[in-house]
Design an enzyme around this catalytic site. Structure first.
Site, PDB file in Angstrom:
ATOM      1  N   SER A 115      -9.002   4.973 -14.176  1.00 33.99           N
ATOM      2  CA  SER A 115      -7.803   4.473 -13.500  1.00 33.99           C
ATOM      3  C   SER A 115      -7.262   5.463 -12.483  1.00 33.99           C
ATOM      4  O   SER A 115      -7.830   6.521 -12.244  1.00 33.99           O
ATOM      5  CB  SER A 115      -6.699   4.109 -14.493  1.00 33.99           C
ATOM      6  OG  SER A 115      -6.237   5.274 -15.135  1.00 33.99           O
ATOM      7  N   TYR A 158      -7.662   0.585 -11.550  1.00 32.91           N
ATOM      8  CA  TYR A 158      -6.392  -0.022 -11.933  1.00 32.91           C
ATOM      9  C   TYR A 158      -5.335   1.063 -12.074  1.00 32.91           C
ATOM     10  O   TYR A 158      -5.649   2.241 -12.247  1.00 32.91           O
ATOM     11  CB  TYR A 158      -6.524  -0.838 -13.219  1.00 32.91           C
ATOM     12  CG  TYR A 158      -6.948  -0.018 -14.415  1.00 32.91           C
ATOM     13  CD1 TYR A 158      -5.994   0.543 -15.263  1.00 32.91           C
ATOM     14  CD2 TYR A 158      -8.284   0.213 -14.685  1.00 32.91           C
ATOM     15  CE1 TYR A 158      -6.370   1.307 -16.356  1.00 32.91           C
ATOM     16  CE2 TYR A 158      -8.670   0.975 -15.773  1.00 32.91           C
ATOM     17  CZ  TYR A 158      -7.715   1.525 -16.600  1.00 32.91           C
ATOM     18  OH  TYR A 158      -8.096   2.291 -17.666  1.00 32.91           O
ATOM     19  N   LYS A 212       0.817  -1.209   0.000  1.00 31.60           N
ATOM     20  CA  LYS A 212       0.000   0.000   0.000  1.00 31.60           C
ATOM     21  C   LYS A 212       0.846   1.252   0.000  1.00 31.60           C
ATOM     22  O   LYS A 212       1.982   1.269   0.483  1.00 31.60           O
ATOM     23  CB  LYS A 212      -0.986   0.024   1.167  1.00 31.60           C
ATOM     24  CG  LYS A 212      -0.378   0.259   2.525  1.00 31.60           C
ATOM     25  CD  LYS A 212      -1.495   0.329   3.567  1.00 31.60           C
ATOM     26  CE  LYS A 212      -0.920   0.388   4.964  1.00 31.60           C
ATOM     27  NZ  LYS A 212      -1.969   0.540   5.961  1.00 31.60           N
TER      28      LYS A 212
END
Length: 116
Positions: A25, A58, A9
């Site tokens: 995205s 994404y 992360k």
């Protein structure tokens, strides 16, 4: 058996741009992608600290060293420039892989530059 675990992360990065007219995205500085073991086109979860929104999208590469964190397309409606977000990726691992799994957390400063 496989389980889904937190792989990596980007913790508390600042949104630098939101582009509603882009296809979709999240654009992420390539340095941050590498540090967090994120891959272009990889699915990620976005958690907005400022408003509690959660979404999936994404990754696409942003300019290296720019600090860019840009939510594109419909995701741009879920953030404001200046919001603090967490970008989380997950992986499916078997129980043997899980025993050695070490998630990666990348911390940044207010300019989205990596800190120790």
């Amino acid at each position: 058996m496989f389980i889904t675990v937190y792989k990596s992360k980007l913790h508390r990065v600042t949104v630098t741009q939101a582009d509603l007219n882009y296809i979709g995205s999240i654009t992420i500085d390539e340095n941050l992608m590498e540090a967090a073991n994120l891959y272009e086109h990889e699915r990620v979860q976005i958690v907005n600290i400022n408003n509690g929104e959660r979404l999936e999208t994404y990754v696409i590469k942003g300019e290296r060293g720019s600090g860019t964190i840009c939510l594109n397309g419909p995701a741009a409606r879920k953030v404001s420039v200046g919001d603090i977000i967490i970008v989380i990726s997950y992986a499916m691992v078997n129980m043997e892989e899980y025993k050695n799994h070490k998630p990666v957390t990348v911390h940044v400063n207010a300019s989205n530059q990596i800190t120790p």
